[in-house]
Design a protein around this motif. Structure first.
Motif, PDB file in Angstrom:
ATOM      1  N   ASP A 260       0.828  -1.209   0.000  1.00 11.32           N
ATOM      2  CA  ASP A 260       0.000   0.000   0.000  1.00 11.32           C
ATOM      3  C   ASP A 260       0.860   1.255   0.000  1.00 11.32           C
ATOM      4  O   ASP A 260       0.538   2.245  -0.667  1.00 11.32           O
TER       5      ASP A 260
ATOM      6  N   SER B 252      -7.567  -4.659  -5.438  1.00 10.16           N
ATOM      7  CA  SER B 252      -7.438  -3.685  -4.354  1.00 10.16           C
ATOM      8  C   SER B 252      -6.420  -2.604  -4.702  1.00 10.16           C
ATOM      9  O   SER B 252      -6.672  -1.407  -4.531  1.00 10.16           O
ATOM     10  N   ALA B 253      -5.248  -3.028  -5.213  1.00 11.69           N
ATOM     11  CA  ALA B 253      -4.217  -2.052  -5.585  1.00 11.69           C
ATOM     12  C   ALA B 253      -4.698  -1.170  -6.735  1.00 11.69           C
ATOM     13  O   ALA B 253      -4.423   0.039  -6.764  1.00 11.69           O
TER      14      ALA B 253
ATOM     15  N   SER C  15      -7.761  -0.239  -7.395  1.00 10.26           N
ATOM     16  CA  SER C  15      -8.724   0.763  -6.922  1.00 10.26           C
ATOM     17  C   SER C  15      -8.015   1.925  -6.219  1.00 10.26           C
ATOM     18  O   SER C  15      -8.462   3.070  -6.301  1.00 10.26           O
ATOM     19  N   GLN C  16      -6.893   1.640  -5.538  1.00  8.33           N
ATOM     20  CA  GLN C  16      -6.142   2.712  -4.881  1.00  8.33           C
ATOM     21  C   GLN C  16      -5.393   3.579  -5.891  1.00  8.33           C
ATOM     22  O   GLN C  16      -5.279   4.793  -5.736  1.00  8.33           O
TER      23      GLN C  16
ATOM     24  N   ASN D 133       0.532   3.995  -2.874  1.00 14.69           N
ATOM     25  CA  ASN D 133      -0.015   5.316  -2.559  1.00 14.69           C
ATOM     26  C   ASN D 133       1.035   6.407  -2.448  1.00 14.69           C
ATOM     27  O   ASN D 133       0.734   7.584  -2.675  1.00 14.69           O
TER      28      ASN D 133
END
Length: 658
Positions: free
Chosen positions: A600, A626-627, A629-630, A604
């Motif tokens: 993360d 998940s990655a 969407s970030q 990010n």
């Protein structure tokens, strides 16, 4: 510099012509994600960009065994029939003195039998520039030296390699030297060493020539052995990384398919039984409350009124009985006073007063008996109201809360027990995991052995070099009767010593800024903000040392594997910032085996901020849903390398895996 377009024609797994538009649509969306499974051509894209820029000098070319022609033959796609024609075209633009310059580099080659024809053209602002074409290798070094290219174009394997801090020293020496222009100093030092060696060799007497030749051959053999062992070590390290990845995958499969639950089965059964027993015990206590004073909780207000009424009735009864007792006492008092001849008016007045008092008591004791409780019954009622019911009020919610928690624990244990796989399935998973773990252990032992052999080979080569140099010195000393030769050697050695001091001091002078940039990058990436207090790079050995905030030394093995990988990324990021060059960053398989939090932080904090243009070449397991969407708000382009299992070629499609 911004990469605008990459065009591949018959390159690697890309049959035919394929084009990637890479210009970021805005500064807010600097990231381009190119997704593909293993073998679909991600590494080919990274190699193609480097090949377009540097040609035969590219790391992807020079780092492989075999000739340049052999590399081009392997790079061409061979799915078609007849002569194989392939090309890589890279378009980018850069600003110089406020003016934009558009470049288009085209490297093409044709394979016909045993012959290979290669052609390179460079267009500047859409016009063929022959002078720039001829001088391209020199021109590209001006704005992107090959020595710092690895800061901007790298893969996950490089990150894992740099995570072993001992491996980072060579990269730091090369890159920092390139940043400070010290590669010229190194080349001058090497040239002077060659001059000294040749001069001493040519000046040797005949009696030393045979010894020098023998030692020279020994040095050559030692270097060849060292290079061979170095290659074997690299291969062993790759095998270890693959084995570790395989073990990690089997471990994840074992976990996902319930292997860990199977090992926890006894504990889960104990938790289930404990929850059942707790529910039964709580139910017994609740039943005891219900069988005892519990029902009175429903009539607490009525019980209070009954207690008050019964108290009044008991007090009235006691007053009535007291009035009867006082009547007899009053008669005796009046009779006694009369016998004593007390004045009659006084006795009559007292008798009247006592009679009125008795009458008042009788009037206050006149109350209807409704509760009809005895004093003992009244005491029990008051004890029930003041002690038993408050205790039940406090105890019952606690029991109900404990029962709800026990029910939740029971349901959780039963749910996990239902997911426990059969023994046969677990045995198969355990066998696969044990096999992968054993393979990793074997690869680790092979790596340790290869490292020991390489260390021994380096020592042998150093001894051979020392013996060779010593013999040359002896031969030169015996033969150097000519003043010019002595002066040349003396001045050369003096210059080399001065160059070594100059290099160290130049590095030392600029190192504090580089250390600060690397430390800032590391702190942005780490989730443990209080882990690293200081980072130092030795100006002579280029060893990286990190310390805690309290100043105590932090050994590399005290960092987790993920933290060491983030340190490697921080080294690349900090050095890239130190270069001061606005260059794009291209990363192949960027996330490695990082855990969730470290992944993360890269997604990010690093990818959106690493550069004004970031190109990520990833599998669906690295940048997963998940990655994605970030990272999606920062993504300007997304492509999918589609390589069906029944096909030998890859097709580039817009969009990612989903």
């Amino acid at each position: 510099m911004i990469i605008d377009r990459l065009t591949l024609t018959n390159v690697g797994v890309f049959a035919g012509r394929h084009e990637l538009q890479l210009t970021p649509p805005s500064g807010r969306k600097p990231v381009t994600v190119i997704g593909g499974l293993n073998g679909s051509g991600k590494t080919t894209i990274l190699e193609a960009i480097l090949f377009a820029l540097y040609g035969p000098l590219a790391r992807s070319v020079s780092g492989r065994a075999g000739s340049y022609d052999s590399y081009l033959r392997q790079l061409a796609n061979h799915s078609g029939l007849g002569p194989s024609h392939a090309s890589v075209e890279l378009q980018f633009h850069a600003f110089r003195e406020g003016q934009r310059f558009d470049y288009q580099i085209n490297r093409s080659w044709r394979v016909v039998g045993r012959s290979l024809r290669e052609s390179t053209t460079v267009l500047l602002n859409d016009v063929l520039d022959r002078d720039l074409t001829d001088r391209w290798a020199e021109h590209v070094e001006a704005f992107m030296p090959r020595g710092i290219a690895e800061l901007f174009f790298f893969d996950g394997e490089k990150i894992e390699n740099l995570a072993e801090l001992d491996n980072a020293r060579s990269m730091l020496r090369t890159v920092i030297g390139a940043l400070l222009g010290l590669d010229l100093v190194d080349r001058l030092d090497t040239d002077l060493a060659v001059i000294e060696r040749n001069h001493r060799k040519s000046a040797a007497t005949a009696e030393h020539q045979d010894k020098i030749a023998e030692l020279q051959q020994r040095v050559s053999d030692a270097r060849l052995a060292e290079e061979r062992l170095h290659q074997e070590l690299a291969g062993t390290r790759v095998r270890l990384e693959r084995a570790a990845k395989r073990r990690y995958e089997q471990q994840e499969r074992f976990r996902v398919e319930g292997g860990e639950l199977y090992h926890r089965r006894a504990a889960l059964e104990h938790a289930r039984d404990r929850a059942i027993e707790q529910i039964k015990s709580t139910d017994r206590q609740l039943c005891e409350i219900a069988e005892g004073a519990g029902p009175f909780m429903l009539v607490r207000d009525l019980l209070a009124r009954v207690t008050e009424r019964a108290g009044a009735e008991v007090e009235a009864a006691e007053s009535a009985r007291l009035a009867e007792v006082l009547m007899d006492r009053d008669r005796e008092i009046v009779a006694q006073l009369r016998e004593l001849k007390v004045k009659a008016s006084a006795v009559e007045a007292l008798d009247k007063f006592l009679a009125n008092e008795r009458l008042d008591r009788r009037s206050r004791s006149t109350i209807e008996a409704i509760a009809q409780l005895s004093p003992e019954g009244l005491a029990q009622a008051r004890s029930l109201r003041e002690h038993a019911l408050p205790e039940i009020s406090e105890r019952r919610p606690r029991l109900l809360k404990g029962r709800d928690q026990a029910v939740a624990d029971l349901e959780d244990a039963q749910r996990q027990l239902a997911a426990v796989p059969e023994k046969a399935a677990v045995q198969e998973l355990e066998a696969a995991l044990d096999e992968a773990t054993a393979a990793e252990a074997t690869a680790q032992r092979d790596l340790d052995r290869a490292e020991a052999e390489l260390t021994a080979a380096r020592s042998a080569r150093a001894l051979a070099d020392k013996a060779y140099e010593s013999t040359l010195d002896k031969a030169a000393t015996a033969a150097l009767d000519i003043e010019d030769s002595q002066r040349i050697l003396a001045h050369s050695q003096r210059v080399r010593h001065t160059l070594a001091r100059f290099r160290t001091e130049a590095v030392r002078r600029h190192l504090s800024r580089i250390e600060r940039l690397v430390l800032d990058a590391l702190r942005r990436l780490l989730r443990k903000h209080d882990l690293i207090g200081e980072l130092r790079i030795d100006p002579e050995t280029f060893t990286v040392q990190v310390s805690r905030p309290d100043g105590s030394r932090l050994a590399p093995q005290q960092l987790s594997a993920g933290e060491r990988q983030l340190l490697a990324v921080a080294l690349l990021w900090g050095l890239a910032q130190a270069s001061g060059r606005p260059l794009p960053i291209v990363i192949d398989t960027p996330l490695g085996r990082l855990d969730g939090q470290h992944r993360d932080h890269l997604i990010n904090r690093y990818f959106p901020n690493a550069s004004h243009q970031v190109i990520l070449l990833s599998t669906d397991q690295e940048i997963n849903e998940s990655a994605w969407s970030q990272l999606e708000p920062k993504i300007g382009h997304a492509y999918h390398l589609d390589h069906p299992g029944n096909s030998t070629a890859t097709t580039i499609r817009p969009g990612y895996f989903w």
